[in-house]
Design a protein around this motif. Structure first.
Motif, PDB file in Angstrom:
ATOM      1  N   GLY A 280       0.791  -1.223   0.000  1.00 49.12           N
ATOM      2  CA  GLY A 280       0.000   0.000   0.000  1.00 49.12           C
ATOM      3  C   GLY A 280       0.824   1.273   0.000  1.00 49.12           C
ATOM      4  O   GLY A 280       0.286   2.358  -0.175  1.00 49.12           O
ATOM      5  N   SER A 281       2.130   1.156   0.211  1.00 46.70           N
ATOM      6  CA  SER A 281       2.979   2.356   0.173  1.00 46.70           C
ATOM      7  C   SER A 281       3.081   2.860  -1.261  1.00 46.70           C
ATOM      8  O   SER A 281       2.800   2.143  -2.221  1.00 46.70           O
ATOM      9  CB  SER A 281       4.377   2.058   0.731  1.00 46.70           C
ATOM     10  N   SER A 282       3.490   4.088  -1.412  1.00 50.51           N
ATOM     11  CA  SER A 282       3.550   4.682  -2.754  1.00 50.51           C
ATOM     12  C   SER A 282       4.551   3.958  -3.658  1.00 50.51           C
ATOM     13  O   SER A 282       4.290   3.779  -4.848  1.00 50.51           O
ATOM     14  CB  SER A 282       3.871   6.172  -2.665  1.00 50.51           C
ATOM     15  N   LEU A 283       5.687   3.528  -3.116  1.00 50.63           N
ATOM     16  CA  LEU A 283       6.663   2.801  -3.928  1.00 50.63           C
ATOM     17  C   LEU A 283       6.117   1.442  -4.366  1.00 50.63           C
ATOM     18  O   LEU A 283       6.348   1.005  -5.489  1.00 50.63           O
ATOM     19  CB  LEU A 283       7.970   2.604  -3.167  1.00 50.63           C
ATOM     20  N   TYR A 284       5.405   0.775  -3.477  1.00 46.84           N
ATOM     21  CA  TYR A 284       4.816  -0.526  -3.785  1.00 46.84           C
ATOM     22  C   TYR A 284       3.787  -0.396  -4.915  1.00 46.84           C
ATOM     23  O   TYR A 284       3.786  -1.174  -5.868  1.00 46.84           O
ATOM     24  CB  TYR A 284       4.179  -1.096  -2.518  1.00 46.84           C
ATOM     25  N   VAL A 285       2.931   0.594  -4.799  1.00 44.64           N
ATOM     26  CA  VAL A 285       1.913   0.823  -5.826  1.00 44.64           C
ATOM     27  C   VAL A 285       2.566   1.248  -7.131  1.00 44.64           C
ATOM     28  O   VAL A 285       2.183   0.783  -8.208  1.00 44.64           O
ATOM     29  CB  VAL A 285       0.891   1.882  -5.339  1.00 44.64           C
ATOM     30  N   LEU A 286       3.557   2.126  -7.057  1.00 45.26           N
ATOM     31  CA  LEU A 286       4.246   2.579  -8.268  1.00 45.26           C
ATOM     32  C   LEU A 286       4.972   1.431  -8.964  1.00 45.26           C
ATOM     33  O   LEU A 286       4.951   1.340 -10.196  1.00 45.26           O
ATOM     34  CB  LEU A 286       5.219   3.713  -7.938  1.00 45.26           C
ATOM     35  N   LEU A 287       5.576   0.549  -8.193  1.00 44.98           N
ATOM     36  CA  LEU A 287       6.245  -0.609  -8.783  1.00 44.98           C
ATOM     37  C   LEU A 287       5.247  -1.497  -9.519  1.00 44.98           C
ATOM     38  O   LEU A 287       5.522  -1.993 -10.610  1.00 44.98           O
ATOM     39  CB  LEU A 287       6.967  -1.418  -7.707  1.00 44.98           C
ATOM     40  N   GLY A 288       4.080  -1.687  -8.945  1.00 51.16           N
ATOM     41  CA  GLY A 288       3.069  -2.537  -9.568  1.00 51.16           C
ATOM     42  C   GLY A 288       2.390  -1.921 -10.776  1.00 51.16           C
ATOM     43  O   GLY A 288       1.874  -2.638 -11.635  1.00 51.16           O
ATOM     44  N   THR A 289       2.379  -0.601 -10.866  1.00 53.12           N
ATOM     45  CA  THR A 289       1.621   0.059 -11.940  1.00 53.12           C
ATOM     46  C   THR A 289       2.461   0.899 -12.889  1.00 53.12           C
ATOM     47  O   THR A 289       1.913   1.497 -13.811  1.00 53.12           O
ATOM     48  CB  THR A 289       0.526   0.960 -11.337  1.00 53.12           C
ATOM     49  N   ALA A 290       3.762   0.943 -12.697  1.00 54.35           N
ATOM     50  CA  ALA A 290       4.614   1.827 -13.509  1.00 54.35           C
ATOM     51  C   ALA A 290       4.511   1.525 -14.997  1.00 54.35           C
ATOM     52  O   ALA A 290       4.405   2.442 -15.823  1.00 54.35           O
ATOM     53  CB  ALA A 290       6.066   1.725 -13.048  1.00 54.35           C
TER      54      ALA A 290
ATOM     55  N   ALA B  12      10.308  -1.437 -30.168  1.00 55.89           N
ATOM     56  CA  ALA B  12      10.889  -2.753 -29.891  1.00 55.89           C
ATOM     57  C   ALA B  12      12.187  -2.607 -29.095  1.00 55.89           C
ATOM     58  O   ALA B  12      12.481  -3.430 -28.216  1.00 55.89           O
ATOM     59  CB  ALA B  12      11.136  -3.500 -31.194  1.00 55.89           C
ATOM     60  N   LEU B  13      12.952  -1.563 -29.383  1.00 53.39           N
ATOM     61  CA  LEU B  13      14.177  -1.293 -28.637  1.00 53.39           C
ATOM     62  C   LEU B  13      13.863  -0.981 -27.173  1.00 53.39           C
ATOM     63  O   LEU B  13      14.545  -1.468 -26.267  1.00 53.39           O
ATOM     64  CB  LEU B  13      14.938  -0.135 -29.290  1.00 53.39           C
ATOM     65  N   LEU B  14      12.833  -0.168 -26.935  1.00 52.13           N
ATOM     66  CA  LEU B  14      12.446   0.143 -25.554  1.00 52.13           C
ATOM     67  C   LEU B  14      11.971  -1.095 -24.812  1.00 52.13           C
ATOM     68  O   LEU B  14      12.290  -1.277 -23.629  1.00 52.13           O
ATOM     69  CB  LEU B  14      11.362   1.214 -25.535  1.00 52.13           C
ATOM     70  N   LEU B  15      11.217  -1.956 -25.491  1.00 48.18           N
ATOM     71  CA  LEU B  15      10.797  -3.219 -24.877  1.00 48.18           C
ATOM     72  C   LEU B  15      12.015  -4.050 -24.473  1.00 48.18           C
ATOM     73  O   LEU B  15      12.088  -4.577 -23.363  1.00 48.18           O
ATOM     74  CB  LEU B  15       9.947  -4.029 -25.851  1.00 48.18           C
ATOM     75  N   SER B  16      12.964  -4.161 -25.372  1.00 49.48           N
ATOM     76  CA  SER B  16      14.158  -4.974 -25.108  1.00 49.48           C
ATOM     77  C   SER B  16      15.003  -4.388 -23.989  1.00 49.48           C
ATOM     78  O   SER B  16      15.422  -5.107 -23.081  1.00 49.48           O
ATOM     79  CB  SER B  16      15.001  -5.085 -26.374  1.00 49.48           C
ATOM     80  N   LEU B  17      15.256  -3.086 -24.061  1.00 50.65           N
ATOM     81  CA  LEU B  17      16.076  -2.449 -23.024  1.00 50.65           C
ATOM     82  C   LEU B  17      15.417  -2.533 -21.656  1.00 50.65           C
ATOM     83  O   LEU B  17      16.085  -2.827 -20.656  1.00 50.65           O
ATOM     84  CB  LEU B  17      16.343  -0.987 -23.379  1.00 50.65           C
ATOM     85  N   GLY B  18      14.124  -2.266 -21.595  1.00 46.86           N
ATOM     86  CA  GLY B  18      13.420  -2.346 -20.319  1.00 46.86           C
ATOM     87  C   GLY B  18      13.477  -3.738 -19.723  1.00 46.86           C
ATOM     88  O   GLY B  18      13.665  -3.903 -18.515  1.00 46.86           O
ATOM     89  N   SER B  19      13.338  -4.741 -20.566  1.00 49.69           N
ATOM     90  CA  SER B  19      13.389  -6.130 -20.088  1.00 49.69           C
ATOM     91  C   SER B  19      14.784  -6.504 -19.606  1.00 49.69           C
ATOM     92  O   SER B  19      14.948  -7.066 -18.521  1.00 49.69           O
ATOM     93  CB  SER B  19      12.984  -7.086 -21.197  1.00 49.69           C
TER      94      SER B  19
ATOM     95  N   THR C 121      13.088   0.908 -14.931  1.00 54.21           N
ATOM     96  CA  THR C 121      13.093  -0.045 -16.045  1.00 54.21           C
ATOM     97  C   THR C 121      11.674  -0.462 -16.419  1.00 54.21           C
ATOM     98  O   THR C 121      11.389  -0.682 -17.594  1.00 54.21           O
ATOM     99  CB  THR C 121      13.941  -1.295 -15.731  1.00 54.21           C
ATOM    100  N   GLN C 122      10.787  -0.542 -15.430  1.00 49.11           N
ATOM    101  CA  GLN C 122       9.383  -0.840 -15.735  1.00 49.11           C
ATOM    102  C   GLN C 122       8.737   0.301 -16.519  1.00 49.11           C
ATOM    103  O   GLN C 122       7.914   0.069 -17.402  1.00 49.11           O
ATOM    104  CB  GLN C 122       8.593  -1.098 -14.445  1.00 49.11           C
ATOM    105  N   MET C 123       9.136   1.523 -16.217  1.00 46.72           N
ATOM    106  CA  MET C 123       8.614   2.673 -16.961  1.00 46.72           C
ATOM    107  C   MET C 123       9.135   2.661 -18.400  1.00 46.72           C
ATOM    108  O   MET C 123       8.385   2.938 -19.337  1.00 46.72           O
ATOM    109  CB  MET C 123       8.980   3.968 -16.252  1.00 46.72           C
ATOM    110  N   LEU C 124      10.402   2.333 -18.568  1.00 46.30           N
ATOM    111  CA  LEU C 124      10.986   2.228 -19.905  1.00 46.30           C
ATOM    112  C   LEU C 124      10.268   1.127 -20.690  1.00 46.30           C
ATOM    113  O   LEU C 124       9.900   1.304 -21.855  1.00 46.30           O
ATOM    114  CB  LEU C 124      12.478   1.934 -19.793  1.00 46.30           C
ATOM    115  N   PHE C 125      10.062   0.006 -20.039  1.00 42.03           N
ATOM    116  CA  PHE C 125       9.335  -1.098 -20.657  1.00 42.03           C
ATOM    117  C   PHE C 125       7.904  -0.693 -20.995  1.00 42.03           C
ATOM    118  O   PHE C 125       7.371  -1.059 -22.038  1.00 42.03           O
ATOM    119  CB  PHE C 125       9.343  -2.303 -19.711  1.00 42.03           C
TER     120      PHE C 125
END
Length: 154
Positions: A56-66, A95-102, A117-121
């Motif tokens: 429920g913390s902001s980092l937890y929610v941001l990680l799940g929804t980034a 496709a490059l952003l997908l690859s780099l994020g992964s 990295t989740q945001m980049l992905f």
């Protein structure tokens, strides 16, 4: 000359290697997106323990929804950009952003890097949602376009 006549050579073409390549690339993009969105939902509990996050913390929610929030931005960004630069020119960048994020996500050391990295992905996800069906639909012939579930509008 009718607009329909312009696409006649494409509509009458047989399934070839180019069709197979574009189908494989667009399918792999959708598979990667599905894998990541499922992975983050399942792994969030373990990531919470690993990074010492509180549910429920902001980092937890941001990680799940980034990746979801940045997918919206990516769809708008790539959709508008492709109208001006051309879809074939822009498709490789998403496709490059997908690859780099992964790939970069595998080497993260803390929660902040993983969120980045989740945001980049997510930008790549948004671009792929917009670009994959369009690129595949532009080069599909009439017979294939009618039979594909995601190309029924062709």
């Amino acid at each position: 000359m009718k607009l329909r006549d312009i696409f006649k050579p494409l509509d009458d073409s047989n399934f070839n290697v180019y069709h197979a390549k574009s189908l494989l690339i667009t399918t792999l993009g959708m598979f990667t997106i599905s894998y990541n969105t499922t992975f983050i939902a399942v792994a969030l509990l373990e990531l919470k323990k690993e990074f010492g996050l509180v549910a429920g913390s902001s980092l937890y929610v941001l990680l799940g929804t980034a990746s979801f929030w940045t997918a919206i931005v990516g769809a708008i960004l790539f959709g508008v950009t492709s109208n001006f630069k051309g879809r074939r020119a822009v498709y490789g960048y998403e496709a490059l952003l997908l690859s780099l994020g992964s790939l970069l996500g595998a080497f993260t050391q803390n929660v902040y890097e993983l969120i980045l990295t989740q945001m980049l992905f997510g930008l790549g996800i948004g671009g792929d949602f917009v670009m994959s069906p369009i690129v595949l639909g532009e080069f599909a012939n009439k017979r294939i376009g009618v039979n594909c579930w995601h190309l029924q509008w062709v």
